[in-house]
Design an enzyme around this catalytic site. Structure first.
Site, PDB file in Angstrom:
ATOM      1  N   ASP A  30       0.853  -1.181   0.000  1.00  8.79           N
ATOM      2  CA  ASP A  30       0.000   0.000   0.000  1.00  8.79           C
ATOM      3  C   ASP A  30       0.889   1.231   0.000  1.00  8.79           C
ATOM      4  OD1 ASP A  30      -0.108   1.089   3.094  1.00  8.79           O
ATOM      5  OD2 ASP A  30       0.004  -1.095   3.035  1.00  8.79           O
ATOM      6  N   ASP A 126      -9.774   3.428   6.601  1.00  6.17           N
ATOM      7  CA  ASP A 126      -8.593   3.404   7.470  1.00  6.17           C
ATOM      8  C   ASP A 126      -8.967   3.953   8.843  1.00  6.17           C
ATOM      9  OD1 ASP A 126      -6.127   3.731   8.707  1.00  6.17           O
ATOM     10  OD2 ASP A 126      -5.132   4.482   6.914  1.00  6.17           O
ATOM     11  N   GLU A 128      -7.613   4.451  12.355  1.00  2.00           N
ATOM     12  CA  GLU A 128      -6.436   4.475  13.216  1.00  2.00           C
ATOM     13  C   GLU A 128      -6.186   5.908  13.689  1.00  2.00           C
ATOM     14  OE1 GLU A 128      -2.562   4.095  11.315  1.00  2.00           O
ATOM     15  OE2 GLU A 128      -3.523   4.229   9.348  1.00  2.00           O
TER      16      GLU A 128
END
Length: 247
Positions: A30, A126, A128
């Protein structure tokens, strides 16, 4: 002699299983920055066959490098390209962030599940960095639900990138994301799921990010793995994964 023969057969069977697991395993990267075709070609030559590209930044705007990086990955011959969205929860209005990303990609003729090179498979959310999120886990859960709901409304196939150390502080003991495939991070340098421990309602993962912040072929990448083969198509990555991992 029969005991020795049995032992040899067991060794051969173990080697065959090991070889088969390596054959079926798939490695990829990624990226969160512009990546040129030459880098992707080098990555492919080194056994990395898929890419997941950042298309929305935590500062609350589409990633301008995303469309060209998608084209570059396909042009280099990678077998699959997904994207990820790093949301800006403090900005609010989750749905509009998904909409802005999709609209931005559309300006470059990039869309979900179309034919390569103007396409991507899955959208990974995502989750986080608790510093980006509210101190209220209820607020965070609502924001996540709005992200995923809008993405599905727009016809995108959704997955979740996170880890127990990130998910739990942000969402608490909540399984609201577990109906989506899990791409989890654990930088132990080991391409297998033997380290995985259930959390957030996920009992099994789909992909593992096992090395981070690496420079390979001149590109800044994280390294990922899953135990399955991949075909040359822009269908969602999860159609190529071992679906038994998603129970």
């Amino acid at each position: 002699p029969s005991v020795k023969m049995a032992a040899r057969l067991l060794i051969l069977l173990a080697l065959e299983i090991c070889f088969l697991s390596l054959t079926l395993a798939t490695s990829g990267v990624d990226v969160s920055q512009a990546t040129e075709p030459s880098a992707f070609k080098c990555l492919k030559e080194n056994g990395y066959t898929f890419a997941v590209i950042r298309c929305f930044e935590s500062v609350g705007k589409p990633d301008e490098n995303c469309p060209h990086t998608i084209y570059n990955a396909w042009d280099a011959g990678l077998e699959h390209v997904d994207i990820y969205l790093f949301p800006d929860p403090k900005r609010g209005d989750a749905a509009s962030q998904v909409q802005e990303m999709v609209t931005f990609l559309g300006k470059y003729n990039v869309k979900s599940k179309g034919p390569p090179p103007g396409s991507f498979g899955m959208l990974w959310l995502d989750i986080e960095g608790s510093q980006y999120w509210s101190s209220s886990q209820t607020t965070n859960r609502d924001f996540f639900t709005a992200l995923a709901s809008e993405a599905e409304k727009l016809g995108l196939t959704v997955g979740v990138y996170t880890s127990e150390s990130q998910w739990t502080p942000i969402m608490g003991d909540w399984s609201g994301g577990s109906r989506y495939p899990l791409w989890y991070a654990h930088y132990d340098g080991t391409p297998n799921f033997s380290d995985f421990r259930a959390f957030g309602g996920w009992s099994k993962p789909a992909i593992k990010q096992y090395n981070g912040d690496k420079t390979i072929c001149g590109a800044g990448v994280d390294v990922n793995w899953y135990p399955s083969g991949l075909s040359n198509t822009s269908k969602p990555l999860m159609t190529h994964l071992n679906t038994t991992a998603l129970q």
